[in-house]
Design a protein around this motif. Structure first.
Motif, short mmCIF file in Angstrom:
data_model
loop_
_atom_site.label_atom_id
_atom_site.label_comp_id
_atom_site.label_asym_id
_atom_site.label_seq_id
_atom_site.Cartn_x
_atom_site.Cartn_y
_atom_site.Cartn_z
N LEU A 1 -7.33 -6.14 4.69
CA LEU A 1 -7.91 -5.97 3.38
C LEU A 1 -7.17 -4.90 2.58
O LEU A 1 -6.89 -5.09 1.39
N CYS A 2 -6.87 -3.78 3.22
CA CYS A 2 -6.14 -2.72 2.52
C CYS A 2 -4.77 -3.21 2.06
O CYS A 2 -4.30 -2.86 0.96
N ARG A 3 -4.16 -4.04 2.88
CA ARG A 3 -2.87 -4.62 2.50
C ARG A 3 -3.03 -5.49 1.25
O ARG A 3 -2.22 -5.44 0.32
N GLU A 4 -4.08 -6.30 1.22
CA GLU A 4 -4.34 -7.17 0.06
C GLU A 4 -4.59 -6.34 -1.21
O GLU A 4 -4.16 -6.72 -2.30
N LEU A 5 -5.29 -5.23 -1.06
CA LEU A 5 -5.68 -4.41 -2.20
C LEU A 5 -4.57 -3.46 -2.64
O LEU A 5 -4.68 -2.84 -3.71
N GLY A 6 -3.54 -3.32 -1.83
CA GLY A 6 -2.47 -2.39 -2.16
C GLY A 6 -2.81 -0.95 -1.81
O GLY A 6 -2.26 -0.01 -2.41
N LEU A 7 -3.69 -0.75 -0.84
CA LEU A 7 -4.08 0.59 -0.41
C LEU A 7 -3.29 1.02 0.81
O LEU A 7 -3.02 0.21 1.71
#
Length: 481
Positions: A65-71
């Motif tokens: 999820l963090c990868r998808e959000l750019g975090l």
């Protein structure tokens, strides 16, 4: 990263809760502060959120999820590190992922002398659990009641037993790691001999979370040392401490598990932190050694310690000393060593170093470095102590009394520069056991050869091409071209 769409912190928090659940995501400032402040309280930062998964699968989902959000993700164990490796430095796009809830001991195998433990297990709890089975996990740190095994592995922690058992790296069979794309590397083997090509676990040991998130560890155990002899010794010089160590290595062999040196100031600092702590030896000798030998089975440890000390005192290597007559007394001797650290903290912000040189050069390095500090910062107080058996010196510097916060920072900078200049002349290391983190990144990068930088960058970009794992820690991998 996968997402190039900018979002507000609020939108990120909504997305994190929607996918991971309120139980896992913390975002209130007061809830996040303990995860965004370093152990000594010198630095406090902020984060988009703190994630607290309970399973490896939840870690993997959070990473995806963090990868998808750019975090970006800052992995965190017990947050007891000393180089700012586990706290964020860019609150606008970083989350802390704490392993504290993944604290189970999955397996203890007495026949195999191994255990499999989740990364969030507190070190002392692992040690206690295996001790109940008659075994011993030898990693021993002052913070062992708070630090967690995943952080120990990620920083390749050292501690007081390195000279006998080695660094954390030498105590690990295998790892389970969540990689930056959310896939899970299952390398939790407990085989003692496995020579099938490159040992992949070594990439993550000491990487400080820059390549992935360690979620579980398989560790080596040894028979429990039910015989322990601890002695505090007064000597005429640090040179004599080195001489004593060489003699102890010969006479006590591999039964010696700890050999620490301390200055006389250690007792003053320890009493400042623990006023009721008993000091069972005169506090005016030029150098002190805290020595421990241990074993099990048919070896008579008390007799060995007694005969050894009798010989070295007759020869004048040791001037004075005391042997602990009970576990409680032994604990009090070690509290002097631990209390010294707490006493330094009570005196305010100061320079904490973690350097290493060849064992044969330890005494001369300390003398040269302390002299350089006196020139650079007249009136500052040097507190040099450490692990004689592995050449690791903590040469700490307390700024002059009455200094303002700005003056303290200036003195710390000057003292560090003076020590590092001497260290470079000895071809030593700026980090013996604490890691690099963010605090030492500049000093680390200054001393990197082009070839080593190229290799480190190639590994980072192969495993974490989007550079989402603990950015800013260890090395600035961002390519400007």
């Amino acid at each position: 990263m996968a997402s190039t769409v900018s979002a507000s912190v609020g939108e990120w928090r909504v997305a994190l809760r929607a996918r991971l659940g309120d139980d896992i995501v913390l975002s209130a400032r007061d809830e996040m502060i303990p995860y965004c402040r370093d152990w000594h309280g010198d630095v406090t930062s902020d984060a988009v959120a703190v994630l607290r998964p309970r399973t490896t699968e939840q870690v993997a989902e959070a990473v995806k999820l963090c990868r998808e959000l750019g975090l970006s993700i800052v992995p965190q164990g017990g947050n007891t590190g000393l180089v700012l490796g586990g706290i964020p430095d860019a609150d606008q796009n970083q989350v802390v992922l704490s392993l504290e809830r993944m604290n189970k001991i999955r397996q203890i195998d007495a026949d195999d002398f191994s255990a499999v433990v989740e990364a969030g297990c507190i070190l002392s709890e692992l040690k206690d659990a295996v001790a109940e089975k008659g075994m011993f996990f030898p990693l021993a740190l002052g913070a062992q009641g708070t630090c967690r095994i995943g952080g120990n592995v990620s920083t390749n922690a050292g501690g007081i037993n390195v000279l006998r058992y080695g660094m954390t790296r030498e105590l690990i069979f295998g790892l389970e790691v969540v990689l930056p794309d959310g896939s899970i590397f299952d390398g939790l083997s407990t085989l003692r001999k496995d020579n099938r090509g490159i040992d992949l676990k070594q990439l993550f040991i000491g990487a400080e979370g820059t390549l992935g998130i360690i979620t579980a560890v398989s560790v080596k155990l040894t028979p429990y040392p039910d015989q322990v002899a601890t002695a505090l010794l007064g000597l005429s010089s640090l040179d004599d401490a080195i001489k004593l160590f060489r003699r102890a290595r010969r006479d006590c062999c591999d039964l010696m598990s700890a050999f620490e040196f301390m200055p006389p100031l250690a007792f003053t600092l320890a009493k400042e932190a623990m006023p009721d702590l008993p000091i069972p030896i005169a506090a005016d000798y030029p150098a002190y050694v805290l020595m421990e030998i241990s074993g099990s089975g048919l070896v008579d440890i008390d007799d060995l310690m007694g005969r050894f000390l009798e010989a070295v005192m007759e020869e004048g290597i040791v001037v004075d000393g005391t042997i602990a007559a009970s576990q409680a007394q032994a604990r009090n001797l070690w509290l002097i060593r631990e209390g010294m650290n707490e006493g330094q903290a009570k005196r305010g912000m100061h320079l904490r170093t973690d350097v290493s040189v060849k064992l044969s050069q330890l005494a001369s390095f300390v003398a040269d470095a302390e002299a350089a500090v006196e020139v650079a910062v007249p009136g500052a107080t040097c507190v040099s102590y450490g692990h004689v058996g592995d050449g690791n010196v903590h040469l700490n510097v307390l700024p002059t009394a009455g200094s303002t916060a700005e003056q303290r920072m200036e003195q710390i900078y000057k003292a560090k520069a003076a020590i590092n200049a001497i260290l470079d002349g000895y071809q030593g290391s700026i980090s013996a056991e604490h890691g690099i983190g963010r605090l030492k990144r500049g000093d680390f990068e200054e001393r990197l050869s082009p070839v080593r930088r190229q290799l480190l960058t190639a590994i980072k970009l192969a495993i974490d091409p989007d550079q989402m794992m603990n950015p800013g820690c260890q090395l600035n991998f961002v390519l400007n071209s």
